[in-house]
Design an enzyme around this catalytic site. Structure first.
Site, PDB file in Angstrom:
ATOM      1  N   LYS A 182      16.065  55.446 -34.576  1.00  0.00           N
ATOM      2  CA  LYS A 182      15.218  56.468 -35.204  1.00  0.00           C
ATOM      3  C   LYS A 182      13.750  56.098 -35.042  1.00  0.00           C
ATOM      4  O   LYS A 182      13.390  54.909 -35.144  1.00  0.00           O
ATOM      5  CB  LYS A 182      15.606  56.568 -36.689  1.00  0.00           C
ATOM      6  N   SER A 228      17.032  63.344 -42.686  1.00  0.00           N
ATOM      7  CA  SER A 228      16.018  63.325 -41.665  1.00  0.00           C
ATOM      8  C   SER A 228      16.439  62.649 -40.349  1.00  0.00           C
ATOM      9  O   SER A 228      15.738  62.819 -39.342  1.00  0.00           O
ATOM     10  CB  SER A 228      14.779  62.614 -42.205  1.00  0.00           C
ATOM     11  N   SER A 285      19.502  60.573 -45.762  1.00  0.00           N
ATOM     12  CA  SER A 285      19.109  60.891 -44.388  1.00  0.00           C
ATOM     13  C   SER A 285      19.984  60.337 -43.282  1.00  0.00           C
ATOM     14  O   SER A 285      19.824  60.728 -42.130  1.00  0.00           O
ATOM     15  CB  SER A 285      17.676  60.431 -44.136  1.00  0.00           C
TER      16      SER A 285
HETATM   17  N1  GLN Z   1      16.234  64.688 -47.639  1.00  0.00           N
HETATM   18  C1  GLN Z   1      15.719  63.713 -48.563  1.00  0.00           C
HETATM   19  C2  GLN Z   1      14.233  63.878 -48.661  1.00  0.00           C
HETATM   20  O1  GLN Z   1      13.732  64.792 -48.110  1.00  0.00           O
HETATM   21  C3  GLN Z   1      16.084  62.343 -48.121  1.00  0.00           C
HETATM   22  C4  GLN Z   1      15.312  61.871 -46.975  1.00  0.00           C
HETATM   23  C5  GLN Z   1      15.705  60.531 -46.524  1.00  0.00           C
HETATM   24  O2  GLN Z   1      16.752  60.009 -46.908  1.00  0.00           O
HETATM   25  N2  GLN Z   1      14.841  59.919 -45.744  1.00  0.00           N
HETATM   26  O3  GLN Z   1      13.569  63.119 -49.286  1.00  0.00           O
END
Ligand code: GLN
Length: 484
Positions: A80, A155, A179
């Protein structure tokens, strides 16, 4: 579709496949995935064959001579783009870090290279990992390989899509509130968030430091276990990493479901849960039970406060972590600004996307004088209550907890992007593991509307071994149903 790690290793070891051939075909399929209309958009940067030339030649020679090689020798891995590499840029999906070359490598990346893995590219993400659809990337969205009109989740959407499309067998994501697990669920692959402290965060660009963990994505539990064994373990560069033994998790996964006590919390099957997602999850639980698991209904009463608590804590920490992007030390710098404050303002104004700005504003407010205790403090107190819910369940003899990973299947591109609260609700079932620091894994349990559904298992803190064993048993119990 590239085979899994076990098969690849066998092919490389027996010389049916050379590392240079494997790399060549991987790079070609990645290029092909973006030459399609619409492009998959899983990668933000891809290694050139020449970048990996020496490593590949060394590996091919070692295989040829029958030398001892690392556990991931020659295996292509995607990383990532919020994890630092010195060979490829690290942009975090943000214009503010476009083209940024990190001066050092993340511990997980160093460990991957030491194990012989080939870092083939950096994957797309919501800007600074803030989002649930990968649409917040500053460089265009990633699409879901199962249905290109739909999001891959986020994400870590690029990593999940790369694995689901069969471009790589293994990828790393990061999970602050879901994410790794939610995109795994949307794309039909496996994704693990380890216990907080299990994997070093050194070189992971910080979003919310008390919640962030790096985690593996793969097509099966065994490959997840293998990758975890390589990246886990204490690191002197991350004082929150924990000094616990790291077993070869993949070697002892076959205990089966016999006698396993699986808690199923009623709060994770609310009335407004998509009924077909609920049905797919219930069916998986029944199969598990038929094979010998003991299923118990449990209650985790503070679950409904998890999303608000998460957004108080995560935004507060994000606003503080993102203060460093000031146009002076990293990446983008707005030209023509006439004072220091103007440099900050213009750089941040131009470099950050809407969602990141929203969170910085909310987080700064929640930390400001007079509000700190009411917001950040309340978030932390609720966090404790949520952790205690889990402690109680485990103390009463539950080994693992089963829930849906997400309340819906993958939604359409554009469907939620203008409704942040709806977007935040994609995380209702995943944020609790981060708040409570627990390990949690998403595995495919079925398909509805032709799209993958993930089931989540949560385990005791640092008991990744039992969690992975249970996940392997569930994977086998579900079997072909995951594809139907
Ligand atoms: N979707 C969650 C957020 O927007 C988690 C994001 C993540 O785990 N990096 O914060």
């Amino acid at each position: 579709m590239i085979p899994g790690v076990r098969e690849l290793r066998e092919a490389l070891r027996s010389r049916r496949l050379r590392v240079d051939e494997l790399l060549g075909s991987v790079l070609q399929t990645i290029a092909g995935s973006d030459a399609k209309e619409p492009p998959l958009g899983a990668f933000l940067s891809v290694a050139g064959e020449e970048d990996l030339l020496t490593q590949v030649a060394d590996l091919d020679r070692a295989f040829e001579n029958g030398d001892e090689v690392g556990p991931l020798a020659g295996i292509p891995v995607a990383v990532k783009d919020n994890i630092c590499t010195t060979s490829l840029p690290t942009s975090c999906g943000s214009r503010i870090l476009e083209g940024y070359m990190a001066p050092y490598e993340a511990t997980v990346v160093r460990r991957l290279r030491a194990a012989g893995a080939l870092i083939v590219g950096k994957t797309n993400l919501d800007e600074f990992a803030m989002g649930s659809s990968t649409e917040n990337s500053g460089f265009g969205p990633t699409r879901n390989p199962v249905d290109p009109e739909r999001v891959p989740g986020g994400s870590s959407g690029g990593s999940a899509a790369a694995v689901a499309a069969g471009l790589v067998p293994l990828a790393l994501g990061s999970d602050t509130g879901g994410s790794v697990r939610q995109p795994a669920s949307f794309c039909g692959v496996v994704g693990l968030k380890p216990s907080y402290g299990r994997v070093s965060r050194y070189g992971l660009v910080a979003f919310a430091s008390s919640l962030d963990q790096i985690g593996p994505l793969a097509r099966n539990v065994e490959d997840i276990a293998m990758l975890l064994s390589v990246i886990a373990g204490v690191d002197r560069f991350d004082s929150t990493s924990v000094d616990l033994p790291v077993p070869a998790f993949q070697d002892s996964l076959d205990a089966g479901p016999e006698g396993l006590v699986v808690g199923v919390p009623s709060e994770y099957f609310p009335d407004d849960l998509d009924p077909r997602v609920a049905a797919a999850c219930r069916a998986a639980i029944e199969r598990f039970e038929r094979l010998g698991a003991e299923v118990r209904e449990i209650s985790l009463p503070h679950t409904r406060y998890a999303v608000p608590a998460y957004y108080l804590v995560a935004n507060a920490e994000a606003s503080s972590n993102l203060a460093r992007y000031d146009g002076v030390r990293y990446g983008l710098r707005s030209s023509g600004a006439e004072s220091t404050i103007a440099v900050y303002r213009e750089t941040r104004g131009a470099g950050f996307g809407r969602e990141v700005k929203r969170r910085i504003v909310l987080g700064t407010y929640g930390l400001s004088a007079g509000y700190y205790d009411a917001y950040y403090g309340t978030g932390q107190r609720v966090r404790r209550l949520i952790a205690e819910d889990f402690e109680r369940a485990f103390a009463e003899g539950v080994d693992v907890i089963f829930t849906p990973t997400a309340p819906t299947v993958a939604f359409r591109l554009g469907e939620r992007i203008d409704d942040p609260v709806l977007m935040y609700l994609s995380d209702v079932f995943t944020v609790t593991a981060n708040l409570a620091r627990l390990p949690a894994i998403s595995i495919p349990v079925g398909r509805v509307y032709g799209l993958p559904v993930g089931g989540q298992l949560l385990g005791r803190e640092f008991d990744e071994l039992k969690l992975l064993t249970a996940a392997r048993a569930l994977e086998q119990a579900v079997g072909e149903a995951a594809l139907e």
